[in-house]
Design a protein around this motif. Structure first.
Motif, short mmCIF file in Angstrom:
data_model
loop_
_atom_site.label_atom_id
_atom_site.label_comp_id
_atom_site.label_asym_id
_atom_site.label_seq_id
_atom_site.Cartn_x
_atom_site.Cartn_y
_atom_site.Cartn_z
N PHE A 146 -14.14 7.64 8.51
CA PHE A 146 -13.59 6.50 7.76
C PHE A 146 -14.58 5.33 7.67
O PHE A 146 -14.73 4.74 6.59
N PRO A 147 -15.27 4.95 8.75
CA PRO A 147 -16.20 3.84 8.63
C PRO A 147 -17.38 4.12 7.70
O PRO A 147 -18.02 3.18 7.22
N ASN A 148 -17.67 5.39 7.45
CA ASN A 148 -18.85 5.73 6.65
C ASN A 148 -18.54 6.26 5.25
O ASN A 148 -19.45 6.62 4.51
N LEU A 149 -17.25 6.34 4.89
CA LEU A 149 -16.91 6.83 3.56
C LEU A 149 -17.47 5.90 2.48
O LEU A 149 -17.42 4.68 2.62
N PRO A 150 -18.00 6.46 1.41
CA PRO A 150 -18.57 5.64 0.34
C PRO A 150 -17.48 4.92 -0.45
O PRO A 150 -16.80 5.51 -1.29
N VAL A 151 -17.31 3.63 -0.16
CA VAL A 151 -16.22 2.86 -0.75
C VAL A 151 -16.35 2.78 -2.26
O VAL A 151 -15.36 2.87 -2.99
N SER A 199 -5.89 4.68 2.93
CA SER A 199 -7.19 5.25 3.28
C SER A 199 -7.21 6.77 3.36
O SER A 199 -8.16 7.41 2.88
N PRO A 200 -6.20 7.44 3.94
CA PRO A 200 -6.25 8.91 4.00
C PRO A 200 -6.30 9.55 2.60
O PRO A 200 -7.03 10.52 2.39
N GLY A 251 -16.97 1.12 5.21
CA GLY A 251 -16.07 2.23 4.91
C GLY A 251 -14.68 1.78 4.54
O GLY A 251 -14.44 0.70 4.01
N LEU A 252 -13.73 2.65 4.84
CA LEU A 252 -12.31 2.39 4.56
C LEU A 252 -11.60 1.97 5.84
O LEU A 252 -11.92 2.47 6.92
N PRO A 253 -10.62 1.07 5.73
CA PRO A 253 -9.91 0.62 6.93
C PRO A 253 -9.04 1.72 7.53
O PRO A 253 -8.10 2.18 6.89
N GLN A 254 -9.38 2.16 8.72
CA GLN A 254 -8.57 3.17 9.39
C GLN A 254 -7.37 2.47 10.01
O GLN A 254 -7.48 1.75 10.97
N GLY A 255 -6.22 2.70 9.42
CA GLY A 255 -5.02 1.95 9.74
C GLY A 255 -4.32 1.51 8.47
O GLY A 255 -3.19 1.03 8.50
N SER A 256 -4.99 1.72 7.35
CA SER A 256 -4.42 1.40 6.04
C SER A 256 -3.71 2.63 5.48
O SER A 256 -4.26 3.73 5.50
N GLU A 259 0.83 -1.21 0.00
CA GLU A 259 0.00 0.00 0.00
C GLU A 259 0.86 1.26 0.00
O GLU A 259 0.55 2.25 -0.68
N ARG A 260 1.94 1.22 0.77
CA ARG A 260 2.83 2.38 0.81
C ARG A 260 3.46 2.63 -0.55
O ARG A 260 3.59 3.77 -0.99
N ALA A 261 3.83 1.56 -1.26
CA ALA A 261 4.39 1.71 -2.60
C ALA A 261 3.35 2.28 -3.56
O ALA A 261 3.66 3.13 -4.40
N ILE A 262 2.10 1.81 -3.44
CA ILE A 262 1.03 2.35 -4.28
C ILE A 262 0.77 3.81 -3.94
O ILE A 262 0.52 4.65 -4.82
N LEU A 263 0.85 4.14 -2.65
CA LEU A 263 0.65 5.53 -2.23
C LEU A 263 1.68 6.46 -2.87
O LEU A 263 1.35 7.55 -3.35
#
Length: 619
Positions: free
Chosen positions: A139-144, A191-192, A183-188, A84-88
């Motif tokens: 984050f739990p409610n963001l439209p994935v 996600s930000p 939503g999005l995983p808070q800790g990924s 994920e960090r590489a993709i970021l």
């Protein structure tokens, strides 16, 4: 764009994951285990990604307490955090330019201090009321589904698109088994960035209604001129958030004034605190630009010093070691000794007319042009790569023009700004289909036709204008714009030549109009980014007024007075020397250094048809 999944890039991503884990001083068990044979694991990861056999694993659900509030996190395993960090790192240069001027969190080069100063600036403008709110359980409610659609449209590699798609499909492991999570995983790590890409809709809706917003993640401060207007901002904000199937945090939604005081991002705001940091980000260089506009003056060099004199009376006396560039306007002389010194010392001399029209640049004969680069410039004509670069330049300029209108638009301009921005976005969306230089320039011209009347309407009443006028300028703002465009063009000519390119062989601008066409191309994205915002900001803060213009005897138009020239050049220099972080990937420097950086990017794209030209992010 090169793959983010090489062993080298995964190794760099691992170092970021390790550094983040060490932030609290304690190395987690998973990171410690990975680190025992990190090189081998990264090679295996790179092989899986190259073969298309990589599959992300489930995230681990855990709960932590932040103060009195419990928060649920979903933590990916170390190997997936590295991916994920590489993709970021791959996506940030693509996504960041789309986020506009109102988002301050999770972006390279800007953060809390910048957000605080942005709100201070709105206070100093006279907007005395602020809506303070946040988005409930963001984050739990963001439209994935929306986040996924948006990010996938920006990815131009099938391998990255596949991995991102699989990351969206992960499950969470908790006591009792595996399950989907909202939503999005808070800790990924991703996600930000995805959250910013979704929440930019809220920024745009507020700006379109004429409310300037400072957003740090899901924490918002919206400035307004009155208590009633601040509550109207709350209505607009709530509607924008509800369109995303989310809600504002009712318990944190309040309207407060600077006089009463309130807290935002850990700062206590009042009528005078925090103070304005006028020179924030400005780094004074050892060598500076010498501007001379005193008609009849003469520049000469003697005994290691530069003298500016008129009628044998001294005006300025500085050591030659402090002069980086000389800009001469009108009938200003340059002695033979000064000319020889400038060419021997790589000090460029920019020549302009008294009205501020660009005439030319004197540069050292040792400028690093090479026949290979000139041949590459000539060979570029009519190719798909030329069109790609041209579309990128036009896209960046339009994007920055939109930001100018959004950043300076207020309630009394909201309808006009909203309609103009909508039209400009339509023209921008047509750029990928432009099949020739003329079509690209046609879209740029159509954009300018709607931009300038709206830009002119944002000035104080006594300085407002409807048309961009040049030879001659018909008002003070147009005179200031033209004057600074000349200064900027001189910088772009020397940047292009410093990159070893011929400034006369353009991409968008015609090579037949006897102008420095490639320098004009380079200059396009910096016009709104530097000059347009400097001139408008000066007018808004009464540092540029109608008194700074004069009618020349026997001639049409408006020229800047000596005080006006000094004021705009001073403001331009302050902006040019301001340090920008994150505007370009892996580059930090003044906006002046960014001009040279973009010139070198132009050279790289001209020499390598596989590269895509990318514009800067607003900072």
């Amino acid at each position: 764009m090169a793959s983010p999944f090489t062993a080298e890039r995964l190794q760099a991503a691992w170092k970021e994951v390790l550094a983040n884990d060490l932030d609290d001083g304690v190395l987690s068990a998973g990171v410690a285990r990975f680190g025992q044979d990190a090189d081998e694991r990264i090679e295996e990861l790179a092989d899986e990604l190259a073969a298309g056999s990589y599959e992300p694993r489930d995230v681990t659900e855990c709960r932590i307490w932040l103060g009195k509030k419990e928060r649920t996190l979903h933590i990916p395993p170390v190997r997936d955090r590295i991916v994920e960090r590489a993709i970021l790192e791959y996506l940030t240069p693509i996504v960041d330019p789309l986020l506009g001027p109102f988002a301050y969190a999770y972006r390279p080069g800007i953060g809390v201090d910048d957000a605080v100063q942005a709100l201070v600036g709105l206070r100093e403008e006279g907007l005395g009321w602020v809506l303070r709110t946040d988005i409930k359980d963001c984050f739990p409610n963001l439209p994935v589904a929306l986040a996924r659609r948006r990010i996938e449209t920006l990815i131009d590699r099938t391998d990255v698109e596949y991995v991102v798609g699989r990351l969206f499909e992960r499950l969470a492991v908790r006591k009792g088994g595996r399950r989907n999570f909202p939503g999005l995983p808070q800790g990924s790590p991703l996600s930000p960035l995805l959250a910013n890409l979704v929440l930019v809709d809220v920024d745009t809706r507020l700006a379109g209604a004429g409310f300037p917003v400072v957003r740090y993640a899901d924490d918002l401060a919206v400035a307004a001129s009155s208590q009633a207007e601040a509550w109207e901002a709350a209505r607009v904000c709530s509607a924008a958030v509800e369109e995303l199937n989310m809600d504002l945090g009712v318990d944190k939604t309040q309207v407060m004034s600077f006089d009463e005081g309130f807290a935002f991002l850990g700062e206590d705001f009042g009528p005078r605190y925090p103070p304005v940091l006028e020179d924030a980000g400005v780094r004074e260089p050892d060598r500076k630009v010498l501007y001379v506009a005193k008609q009849g003056a003469r520049v000469r060099v003697r005994q290691g010093r530069v003298f500016v004199e008129k009628d044998d009376a001294p005006i300025l006396d500085v050591p030659t070691s402090l002069v980086e560039r000389i800009v001469l306007f009108g009938s200003v002389g340059l002695s033979a000794g000064a000319r020889t010194w400038a060419m021997a010392s790589d000090v460029d001399v920019v020549l302009a007319s008294r009205r501020g029209n660009y005439l030319g640049v004197q540069v050292s004969g040792a400028w690093p042009a090479r026949s290979q680069r000139v041949r590459a410039q000539l060979a570029l004509g009519g190719t798909e790569q030329e069109l790609r670069i041209g579309r990128g330049i036009a896209d960046s300029k339009i994007r920055h023009q939109i930001v100018v209108l959004q950043r300076f638009g207020r309630r009394d301009h909201s309808e006009q700004v909203r309609e103009t921005v909508s039209q400009m976005r339509q023209f921008r969306e047509m750029l990928p289909d432009a099949k020739s230089r003329d079509e690209i320039m046609g879209l740029e011209g159509a954009t300018a036709a709607v931009y300038w009347p709206t830009y002119g309407s944002l000035f104080p009443e006594d300085l407002r204008f409807k048309l961009r006028t040049r030879q001659p300028p018909r008002d003070v703002p147009n005179s200031a714009l033209g004057y600074l465009y000349t200064v900027l063009l001189g910088e772009c000519v020397t940047a292009v030549q410093g990159a070893g390119l011929d400034p006369g062989i353009g991409i968008l601008h015609s090579v037949e109009d006897r102008k420095p066409s490639l320098a004009l191309d380079l200059m396009e994205e910096f016009r709104p980014l530097i000059v347009d915002r400097v001139v408008l900001s000066m007018a808004r803060h009464q540092r540029l007024t109608a008194s700074h213009g004069r009618e020349p005897a026997g001639k049409a138009g408006i020229l800047l007075t000596a005080a006006g020239r000094e004021a705009v050049v001073t403001a331009y220099e302050a902006m040019a020397l301001t340090t920008a972080k994150g505007a370009a990937p892996d580059f930090t420097g003044s906006w002046r250094r960014h001009i040279h950086r973009q010139a070198h990017q132009l050279r790289a794209c001209i020499l390598n048809p596989e590269l895509n030209w990318r514009g800067l992010s607003w900072r």
